[in-house]
Design an enzyme around this catalytic site. Sequence first.
Site, PDB file in Angstrom:
ATOM      1  N   ASP A  46       0.814  -1.206   0.000  1.00 56.04           N
ATOM      2  CA  ASP A  46       0.000   0.000   0.000  1.00 56.04           C
ATOM      3  C   ASP A  46       0.855   1.267   0.000  1.00 56.04           C
ATOM      4  O   ASP A  46       2.062   1.233   0.270  1.00 56.04           O
ATOM      5  CB  ASP A  46      -0.906   0.011   1.229  1.00 56.04           C
ATOM      6  CG  ASP A  46      -2.153  -0.824   1.046  1.00 56.04           C
ATOM      7  OD1 ASP A  46      -2.387  -1.299  -0.078  1.00 56.04           O
ATOM      8  OD2 ASP A  46      -2.897  -1.001   2.037  1.00 56.04           O
ATOM      9  N   LYS A  68      -3.954   3.041  -2.348  1.00 57.26           N
ATOM     10  CA  LYS A  68      -5.198   3.766  -2.554  1.00 57.26           C
ATOM     11  C   LYS A  68      -5.088   5.057  -1.757  1.00 57.26           C
ATOM     12  O   LYS A  68      -5.030   5.045  -0.538  1.00 57.26           O
ATOM     13  CB  LYS A  68      -6.405   2.948  -2.096  1.00 57.26           C
ATOM     14  CG  LYS A  68      -6.555   1.629  -2.839  1.00 57.26           C
ATOM     15  CD  LYS A  68      -7.755   0.839  -2.364  1.00 57.26           C
ATOM     16  CE  LYS A  68      -9.056   1.462  -2.811  1.00 57.26           C
ATOM     17  NZ  LYS A  68      -9.222   1.448  -4.277  1.00 57.26           N
ATOM     18  N   MET A 180      -7.640   9.056   8.168  1.00 53.69           N
ATOM     19  CA  MET A 180      -8.024   9.532   6.834  1.00 53.69           C
ATOM     20  C   MET A 180      -9.074  10.637   6.910  1.00 53.69           C
ATOM     21  O   MET A 180     -10.094  10.610   6.223  1.00 53.69           O
ATOM     22  CB  MET A 180      -8.549   8.358   5.991  1.00 53.69           C
ATOM     23  CG  MET A 180      -7.546   7.244   5.806  1.00 53.69           C
ATOM     24  SD  MET A 180      -8.223   5.784   4.991  1.00 53.69           S
ATOM     25  CE  MET A 180      -9.239   5.086   6.313  1.00 53.69           C
TER      26      MET A 180
END
Length: 264
Positions: A46, A68, A180
């Site tokens: 990631d 992502k 996030m």
Amino acid sequence: MTALSRLTPPFAPGTVWLVGAGPGDPGLLTIHALNALEKADVIVYDALVDPAVLSFAREGAALEFAGKRGGRPSASQRDICERLIQLAREGKRVLRLKGGDPFIFGRGGEEALALSEAGIPFRIIPGVSSGLAALAIHGVPATMRKANHAVILATGHPAPDAQLEWTSLARTGAPIVLYMAVSSLPSIVQGLMEGGLPGDTPAIAVHGATTSKESVVEATLESLPKLAEDGHIRSPAIVAVGAIAAFRAAIANHLLEFGSEAAQ
């Protein structure tokens, strides 16, 4: 690593290991994670996996980026799952490496479900959660006996069909650790304040925890959106709101900088 490798299970061809890489510093990798890096034929990693962690990959291992990041072109989750299945069926030792812990806002559960449905043998290796580590290394306890008996982990980017009620979370009185969430801070702060959290509630934001890019901002709830707008709080960051953030002032006075000895 020979002695340590005896503590870990064999990494068989045709299997997938879903592994948490921790918050960034390779010193926070588990022994199982190190063993997987040394044995894997393919590492599908990631965006939040630090390059220092990837340096432990064995020579000749294939590295495939599958990060992502919000607002940027990236592989779909379905494509990632299909790739893991394909590689395993080719007889590879497949390491799916994720920042933090794969089952805490890391979509590890979705990948485990896809592997299970495809009949692919897999193993889950937990990692040090970035949300808790980012606070701990800066003297912020996620729980403090006289301050809180619960802590809420929440994402600023819920799935499209999910909805977070920030006002309801605020009413619990429990500290909230946000993953996030930098781009969503205006709406999150508005919801938390509407739920009764005072604007002067202590807060802290940690960008790039345990890495060379790390930065820490102590703040209040109401100041978070402006700090993010002005670039003082950058993504990726862990943001904590609640009484626990206030303990840093007392705890961190003599707290050694994380990783300072290893750098010497």
